[in-house]
Design a protein around this motif. Structure first.
Motif, PDB file in Angstrom:
ATOM      1  N   TRP A  46       0.963  -1.267  -0.060  1.00 47.63           N
ATOM      2  CA  TRP A  46      -0.098  -0.021  -0.055  1.00 47.63           C
ATOM      3  C   TRP A  46       0.788   1.155   0.082  1.00 47.63           C
ATOM      4  O   TRP A  46       0.420   2.336  -0.221  1.00 47.63           O
ATOM      5  CB  TRP A  46      -1.052  -0.069   1.028  1.00 47.63           C
ATOM      6  CG  TRP A  46      -2.048  -1.226   0.977  1.00 47.63           C
ATOM      7  CD1 TRP A  46      -2.137  -2.440   1.779  1.00 47.63           C
ATOM      8  CD2 TRP A  46      -3.136  -1.032   0.103  1.00 47.63           C
ATOM      9  NE1 TRP A  46      -3.074  -2.951   1.308  1.00 47.63           N
ATOM     10  CE2 TRP A  46      -3.757  -2.387   0.290  1.00 47.63           C
ATOM     11  CE3 TRP A  46      -3.595  -0.077  -0.995  1.00 47.63           C
ATOM     12  CZ2 TRP A  46      -4.879  -2.745  -0.456  1.00 47.63           C
ATOM     13  CZ3 TRP A  46      -4.485  -0.546  -1.551  1.00 47.63           C
ATOM     14  CH2 TRP A  46      -5.528  -1.916  -1.550  1.00 47.63           C
ATOM     15  N   GLU A  69       1.594  14.930  13.152  1.00 50.87           N
ATOM     16  CA  GLU A  69       0.927  13.560  13.586  1.00 50.87           C
ATOM     17  C   GLU A  69      -0.054  12.948  12.427  1.00 50.87           C
ATOM     18  O   GLU A  69      -0.055  11.740  12.072  1.00 50.87           O
ATOM     19  CB  GLU A  69       0.043  13.633  14.735  1.00 50.87           C
ATOM     20  CG  GLU A  69       0.892  13.848  16.203  1.00 50.87           C
ATOM     21  CD  GLU A  69       0.169  14.047  17.456  1.00 50.87           C
ATOM     22  OE1 GLU A  69       0.523  13.624  18.472  1.00 50.87           O
ATOM     23  OE2 GLU A  69      -0.931  14.556  17.431  1.00 50.87           O
ATOM     24  N   SER A  74       2.262  11.638   9.606  1.00 47.22           N
ATOM     25  CA  SER A  74       2.704  10.693  10.010  1.00 47.22           C
ATOM     26  C   SER A  74       2.251   9.367   9.563  1.00 47.22           C
ATOM     27  O   SER A  74       2.730   8.306   9.519  1.00 47.22           O
ATOM     28  CB  SER A  74       3.400  10.713  11.402  1.00 47.22           C
ATOM     29  OG  SER A  74       2.311  10.120  12.265  1.00 47.22           O
ATOM     30  N   LEU A  75       0.678   9.311   9.642  1.00 44.49           N
ATOM     31  CA  LEU A  75       0.121   8.266   9.225  1.00 44.49           C
ATOM     32  C   LEU A  75       0.067   7.759   8.067  1.00 44.49           C
ATOM     33  O   LEU A  75      -0.021   6.553   7.744  1.00 44.49           O
ATOM     34  CB  LEU A  75      -1.822   8.686   9.491  1.00 44.49           C
ATOM     35  CG  LEU A  75      -2.071   8.796  11.019  1.00 44.49           C
ATOM     36  CD1 LEU A  75      -3.569   9.199  11.016  1.00 44.49           C
ATOM     37  CD2 LEU A  75      -1.776   7.728  11.921  1.00 44.49           C
ATOM     38  N   GLY A  76       0.649   8.654   7.011  1.00 45.53           N
ATOM     39  CA  GLY A  76       0.925   8.116   5.735  1.00 45.53           C
ATOM     40  C   GLY A  76       1.854   7.144   5.766  1.00 45.53           C
ATOM     41  O   GLY A  76       1.954   6.377   4.783  1.00 45.53           O
ATOM     42  N   LEU A 119       2.749   4.614   7.636  1.00 41.48           N
ATOM     43  CA  LEU A 119       2.346   3.407   8.140  1.00 41.48           C
ATOM     44  C   LEU A 119       2.317   2.256   7.204  1.00 41.48           C
ATOM     45  O   LEU A 119       2.632   1.165   7.511  1.00 41.48           O
ATOM     46  CB  LEU A 119       0.832   3.376   8.715  1.00 41.48           C
ATOM     47  CG  LEU A 119       0.563   4.232  10.241  1.00 41.48           C
ATOM     48  CD1 LEU A 119      -0.649   3.962  10.715  1.00 41.48           C
ATOM     49  CD2 LEU A 119       1.743   3.824  11.133  1.00 41.48           C
ATOM     50  N   SER A 120       1.778   2.775   5.882  1.00 36.85           N
ATOM     51  CA  SER A 120       1.721   1.551   4.963  1.00 36.85           C
ATOM     52  C   SER A 120       3.285   1.135   4.638  1.00 36.85           C
ATOM     53  O   SER A 120       3.322  -0.066   4.109  1.00 36.85           O
ATOM     54  CB  SER A 120       1.130   1.938   3.574  1.00 36.85           C
ATOM     55  OG  SER A 120       1.979   3.270   3.254  1.00 36.85           O
ATOM     56  N   PHE A 167       5.241  -4.447  11.801  1.00 38.23           N
ATOM     57  CA  PHE A 167       4.819  -4.454  13.185  1.00 38.23           C
ATOM     58  C   PHE A 167       6.387  -4.692  13.957  1.00 38.23           C
ATOM     59  O   PHE A 167       7.164  -5.285  13.641  1.00 38.23           O
ATOM     60  CB  PHE A 167       3.989  -5.506  13.547  1.00 38.23           C
ATOM     61  CG  PHE A 167       3.757  -5.768  15.319  1.00 38.23           C
ATOM     62  CD1 PHE A 167       2.801  -4.957  15.828  1.00 38.23           C
ATOM     63  CD2 PHE A 167       4.510  -6.554  15.765  1.00 38.23           C
ATOM     64  CE1 PHE A 167       2.506  -5.188  17.152  1.00 38.23           C
ATOM     65  CE2 PHE A 167       4.443  -6.914  17.180  1.00 38.23           C
ATOM     66  CZ  PHE A 167       3.548  -5.975  17.939  1.00 38.23           C
ATOM     67  N   PRO A 168       6.431  -3.769  15.124  1.00 38.47           N
ATOM     68  CA  PRO A 168       5.773  -2.713  15.775  1.00 38.47           C
ATOM     69  C   PRO A 168       5.953  -1.428  15.017  1.00 38.47           C
ATOM     70  O   PRO A 168       7.069  -1.085  14.654  1.00 38.47           O
ATOM     71  CB  PRO A 168       6.047  -2.662  17.477  1.00 38.47           C
ATOM     72  CG  PRO A 168       7.448  -3.198  17.121  1.00 38.47           C
ATOM     73  CD  PRO A 168       7.658  -4.046  15.921  1.00 38.47           C
ATOM     74  N   LYS A 169       4.905  -0.970  14.511  1.00 34.55           N
ATOM     75  CA  LYS A 169       5.163   0.573  13.838  1.00 34.55           C
ATOM     76  C   LYS A 169       5.394   1.616  14.544  1.00 34.55           C
ATOM     77  O   LYS A 169       5.024   1.991  15.735  1.00 34.55           O
ATOM     78  CB  LYS A 169       3.648   0.717  13.182  1.00 34.55           C
ATOM     79  CG  LYS A 169       3.209  -0.319  12.092  1.00 34.55           C
ATOM     80  CD  LYS A 169       2.041  -0.105  11.912  1.00 34.55           C
ATOM     81  CE  LYS A 169       1.530  -1.206  10.685  1.00 34.55           C
ATOM     82  NZ  LYS A 169       0.280  -1.255  10.307  1.00 34.55           N
ATOM     83  N   ILE A 226       7.577   5.588  14.621  1.00 38.49           N
ATOM     84  CA  ILE A 226       8.067   6.787  13.626  1.00 38.49           C
ATOM     85  C   ILE A 226       9.261   7.367  14.374  1.00 38.49           C
ATOM     86  O   ILE A 226       9.623   7.626  15.460  1.00 38.49           O
ATOM     87  CB  ILE A 226       6.900   8.065  13.862  1.00 38.49           C
ATOM     88  CG1 ILE A 226       5.389   7.560  13.419  1.00 38.49           C
ATOM     89  CG2 ILE A 226       7.466   9.401  13.042  1.00 38.49           C
ATOM     90  CD1 ILE A 226       5.391   7.104  12.078  1.00 38.49           C
TER      91      ILE A 226
END
Lengths: 270, 250
Positions: free
Chosen positions: B74, B97, B100-102, B104-105, B109-111, B113
């Protein structure tokens, strides 16, 4: 009475230690729930726990041991009703909550002996927490907080926008299931602290206070956690000094903090 | 691999009502596709089916050479959804914040930053000239500023495909020009493929090399010039449109 001597009582020590762990748990998880408009799930699961506690008392087993699986099953049924049967979330919570209460009332009526015990779970009594309950609360709190921190970004992502989280590869269904299971465990742990009737406030109030003051998501979690710990300690101490129920006092302390936070926000924004 | 997306005989329905019927098309590396059509023509639904947010009734979707059900890279796709207006205004997240979600793809694990990620966030903010918004709460921003933040979130993994659902809605004319020129630069310099849903057919014709007109089925898919030269333009947009839009860009 010397203020310091209060802390020398072992039951106060147990109450404060257990209260701090459960407060951290409720306030952290509560932020995700409040922002996902699932505030009432705490209330619903607490009602289910009433049935679980009644079953535990009926069977003569330590009620928490029965309440945890009962509430987890109830939480999963709520998810199935929402996802598969497409019933609105609040209606699904309402249905399962009332079934939980109904089961509890039936069990209480067919065995006349445990109504007083059941009442103690309805309103909680943190000052009567045993060492075993304290260790159980600490252990489960650490496990739940660890899971939350490991999946922090997934939880943050689905809380912000579920659709976008899916496209970012977050396994939304797994994380949602995990969230309700963690909530179920948290609710049962909170029963002894604030009681079934007041759990919802314990989960909802610190995050709502944090939302008035926070400057970001992490900051909201920190503010929520600090608020809940302070209010639990204050609530326990005041309740001991004035000889009033601790659970109710904790909720009132939270409410006062909320009013202060709203006032501060109003003044700061001028 | 030439094709980024290959859709074959796709259909989708809500209950018994078809929203998409017999859709087949492909998108190649570097394509810039303007997806147009009336409200309710199925544009957003098509995007959601491609992204796996909705399950197709029939048909198949290949993303980057993989069947969509098995696709998991993704981070190759940057998505900017339409419903930014549905954003909870009291959500306590800073711009940093949200962006930063962008990332994640691209994470396992573990995610976490990292500092390196924070640097990438700073660079992206800088690229879109919104560094000053970094610590602001997303709910306190204007619609146009929020659009830029969500574009930053979509761009952060340097995706090979950008999917944007009516992205320029909340932008004023200056920001809109800036927005389109950023997309143009990404498309030309980095060969980023773009699918852009829009009602702004005049503007998109300047940049997109392909146009898809959707109305439950695909009524036209081809180059913008071919669209102008066909009689479909005036049929779909009225008799004056050919003169106004195509003359402007032809």
């Amino acid at each position: 009475m010397n203020f310091i001597t209060i802390f020398q009582y072992s039951f106060i020590q147990r109450a404060i230690i257990t209260g701090i762990f459960v407060a951290l748990l409720c306030s952290t998880l509560g932020l995700f729930l409040v922002l996902r408009r699932l505030s009432l799930i705490g209330d619903g699961l607490a009602h289910i726990s009433f049935g679980g506690v009644a079953l535990g008392l009926f069977l003569g087993v330590f009620p928490i041991y029965i309440a945890i699986p009962t509430v987890i099953i109830g939480a999963l049924i709520i998810l199935v009703l929402m996802d598969k049967i497409k019933i609105y979330g609040d209606a699904a919570i309402g249905i399962i909550a009332s079934v939980g209460i109904a089961a509890g009332v039936i069990l209480a009526s067919i065995s006349h002996g445990f109504n007083l015990d059941l009442l103690s779970y309805l309103f909680g009594n943190i000052l009567a927490i045993s060492i075993g309950e304290m260790y159980l609360s600490i252990a489960l709190s650490i496990v739940v907080l660890l899971v939350i921190s490991l999946f922090y970004y997934d939880l943050f992502s689905i809380t912000f926008n579920e659709e976008y989280a899916k496209v970012a590869g977050v396994r939304v269904r797994v994380i949602n299931t995990m969230l309700v299971v963690l909530t179920a465990i948290t609710v049962v742990l909170s029963i002894r602290v604030v009681g079934i009737m007041l759990i919802s406030a314990f989960i909802v109030l610190p995050p709502v206070i944090a939302l008035q003051l926070a400057k970001g998501f992490k900051s909201a979690i920190i503010v929520s956690a600090i608020t809940s710990v302070i209010t639990v300690i204050l609530g326990i101490l005041v309740s001991f000094i004035l000889n009033i129920p601790a659970g109710a006092m904790i909720v009132i302390a939270n409410f006062i903090f909320l009013l202060l936070a709203i006032g501060y926000k109003k003044i700061a924004s001028k | 691999m030439d094709y980024i997306i290959k859709v074959s005989e796709l259909s989708f329905k809500y209950d018994s009502v078809y929203v998409l019927k017999n859709i087949s098309f492909d998108i190649k590396v570097g394509d810039y596709v303007g997806l147009v059509g009336y409200n309710g023509s199925g544009k957003s639904t098509l995007i959601k089916v491609i992204l796996g947010l909705l399950k197709p009734y029939t048909g198949s979707i290949i993303l980057f050479g993989k069947p969509q059900e098995k696709f998991n890279s993704w981070n190759k796709i940057g998505y900017m959804p339409q419903n930014i207006s549905l954003l909870n205004p009291v959500f306590p997240a800073t711009v940093e914040e949200v962006i930063s979600l962008g990332l994640l793809s691209a994470k396992k694990f573990p995610k976490i930053i990292s500092n390196e990620d924070k640097q990438i966030i700073d660079e992206t903010l800088d690229y879109l000239k919104i560094s000053d918004l970094k610590k602001q709460l997303i709910g306190n921003l204007s619609g146009g500023q929020q659009q830029k933040v969500f574009l930053a979130r979509a761009l952060i993994t340097k995706p090979e495909l950008l999917i944007l659902d009516e992205p320029s809605n909340a932008l004023d004319s200056t920001s809109r020009e800036q927005f389109y020129s950023i997309l143009d630069e990404l498309n030309k310099k980095n060969k980023t493929s773009i699918i852009l849903i829009t009602h702004d057919i005049g503007q998109i014709g300047k940049y997109a090399n392909k146009l898809m007109y959707l109305e439950q089925s695909i009524l036209f898919y081809g180059s913008f010039l071919d669209f102008c030269n066909s009689d479909k333009m005036s049929k779909l947009f009225g008799p004056d449109s050919q003169h106004i839009i195509c003359h402007q860009h032809g």
